[in-house]
Design a protein around this motif. Structure first.
Motif, short mmCIF file in Angstrom:
data_model
loop_
_atom_site.label_atom_id
_atom_site.label_comp_id
_atom_site.label_asym_id
_atom_site.label_seq_id
_atom_site.Cartn_x
_atom_site.Cartn_y
_atom_site.Cartn_z
N GLU A 2 2.77 -5.05 17.18
CA GLU A 2 1.79 -4.40 16.15
C GLU A 2 1.01 -3.28 17.02
O GLU A 2 0.98 -2.15 16.32
N ASP A 3 0.77 -3.57 18.26
CA ASP A 3 0.04 -2.34 18.89
C ASP A 3 0.77 -1.09 18.92
O ASP A 3 0.35 0.00 18.88
N ALA A 31 7.55 9.17 7.32
CA ALA A 31 7.78 8.24 8.45
C ALA A 31 6.61 7.22 8.76
O ALA A 31 6.47 5.81 8.98
N TYR A 32 5.54 7.99 8.48
CA TYR A 32 4.27 7.00 8.40
C TYR A 32 4.22 5.79 7.56
O TYR A 32 4.07 4.63 7.84
N ALA A 37 5.15 0.11 6.27
CA ALA A 37 5.95 -1.00 5.49
C ALA A 37 6.46 -2.04 6.53
O ALA A 37 6.37 -3.15 6.28
N LEU A 38 7.00 -1.39 7.73
CA LEU A 38 7.29 -2.52 8.90
C LEU A 38 6.10 -3.30 9.31
O LEU A 38 6.13 -4.63 9.32
N LEU A 39 4.88 -2.88 9.21
CA LEU A 39 3.62 -3.58 9.54
C LEU A 39 3.31 -4.60 8.73
O LEU A 39 3.17 -5.70 8.94
N TRP A 40 3.49 -4.46 7.37
CA TRP A 40 3.28 -5.31 6.34
C TRP A 40 4.26 -6.51 6.33
O TRP A 40 3.94 -7.48 6.29
N ASP A 47 6.17 -8.36 -0.23
CA ASP A 47 5.99 -7.48 -1.72
C ASP A 47 5.26 -6.22 -1.45
O ASP A 47 5.66 -5.25 -1.75
N VAL A 48 4.26 -6.55 -0.40
CA VAL A 48 3.51 -5.23 -0.02
C VAL A 48 4.38 -4.18 0.58
O VAL A 48 4.44 -2.91 0.35
N GLY A 49 5.15 -4.57 1.62
CA GLY A 49 6.07 -3.78 2.48
C GLY A 49 7.06 -3.05 1.72
O GLY A 49 7.33 -2.04 1.82
N PHE A 50 7.59 -3.89 0.73
CA PHE A 50 8.85 -3.27 -0.15
C PHE A 50 7.86 -2.32 -0.98
O PHE A 50 8.69 -1.36 -1.03
#
Lengths: 208, 160
Positions: A2-3, A31-32, A37-40, A47-50
């Protein structure tokens, strides 16, 4: 992990602000969103990442590209170089020119902006110290008797859905989702009203 | 936006459209069992038209999703959502109480109708979201040449 993602996010955000090329800035923001999305997903919020990947990295980027297509690719006005040294040089020049003016304000707009941003960041960092760790059973959201626990316990039996997010959106919070849908409808309506001259354009029949 | 010069890109974009749309329907249908739902499905469905517009030119994409088709779909999704809520109300339940749509007290039947209601509102969300996303793109990406004609039509109508 995550860091690392968070560090890249900060770097991308700085790059998006400093880039003079708006097309490049739009790509950086895409890209951001993808990293977001990866972080979610790392937080198990699939669902949030999607949604972030589809809306943030996909459609939003394309909408920004469309806007860039309308307003031109280069940012106007006194620029900020992506390199720090020329930027500082220009800042010093700017301050020197400002100091000579008789009606100069006590604080320049940049200093004010820095103050506001700094204070907000300090307040957020101070508040973040009280945030519970993800999945902490002692956190208020996870304590017995909380609404989240109620949803997790009863949603499969109440609705028969395996993914708890959908019953929360469609059942327990059905009013909110209806409001969201109407908000999206309103947003599209406003864009049509502004860009299509109040509906006088009769569709694409005359379009090439 | 102009179409790209590459025949390969244009062809692949055209051929991808049905697969993207099928995937969007999959995302819609599996919202109860996995990540996804009407919102994500709608965005993905709209992205197929965005891809057509980007690769094959604005006009090509606009012909696939013309305004006279998308404009009625925008409120239709909201009306589907609202209609299901009102239907539950008329069937004797609370607003948006999908189980009441069954019109019977059998819990098994109510559970089935609950599914139908939930999928129904997801379809409503998808219709509005996909039409809205495609409309946002086509309105914003309209080429300057076409936009100038739109503005002229509007100004003439203002004078009249």
């Amino acid at each position: 992990m995550e860091d690392l993602i968070l560090a890249i996010l900060v770097a991308l955000a700085l790059a998006a602000v400093r880039l003079k090329d708006l097309l490049g800035a739009a790509a950086v923001l895409g890209a951001y969103s993808l990293l977001m999305a990866l972080l979610w997903c790392r937080m198990n919020a699939l669902d949030v990442g999607f949604t972030e990947a589809a809306v943030g990295a996909g459609v939003s980027t394309v909408l920004l590209l469309a806007a860039v297509n309308r307003v031109g690719r280069r940012e106007q006005g006194p620029g900020v170089s992506p390199l720090l040294k020329p930027a500082l040089w220009r800042l010093a020049e700017h301050r020197a020119a400002l100091a000579e003016r008789p009606d100069r304000p006590l604080l320049s707009a940049r200093t004010m902006a820095l103050l506001v941003v700094g204070l907000t960041a300090a307040a957020l960092l101070y508040g973040a110290r009280d945030m519970p760790r993800i999945g902490d059973p002692a956190a208020p959201a996870n304590r017995a008797g909380s609404v989240a626990q109620h949803y997790l316990r009863h949603a499969p039996a109440d609705t028969g859905a395996a993914n708890v997010v959908t019953p929360v959106l469609g059942d327990y919070r059905g009013y909110d989702t209806m409001g969201e849908t109407i908000v999206i409808f309103t947003a599209a309506l406003c864009v049509v009203l502004v860009l299509r001259q109040a509906g006088r354009w009769r569709g694409p029949k005359e379009a090439p | 936006m102009r179409s790209t010069d590459s025949l390969i890109v244009r062809y692949i974009a055209r051929r991808s459209v049905p697969f993207i749309q099928l995937y969007a329907l999959y995302v819609l249908g599996h919202g109860e069992d996995g990540p996804g739902g009407g919102f994500q499905g709608g965005v993905i469905f709209a992205s197929s038209f965005v891809l057509l517009g980007l690769a094959n030119g604005w006009g090509y994409g606009r012909r696939a999703a013309p305004a006279r088709l998308l404009d009625p779909l925008l409120p239709l999704g909201c009306l589907i959502y609202l209609g299901i809520g009102l239907a539950a109300l008329l069937a004797g339940g609370a607003f948006l109480e999908y189980g009441a749509l069954a019109g019977s007290d059998d819990p098994e039947v109510r559970r089935h109708w609950h599914h139908y209601g939930l999928i129904g509102i997801e379809v409503g969300v998808m219709v509005t979201v996909s039409a809205a996303m495609a409309t946002l793109f086509f309105e914003m990406a309209r080429p300057a040449r076409v936009q100038a004609r739109v503005d002229r039509v509007g100004e003439e109508a203002d004078r009249a």
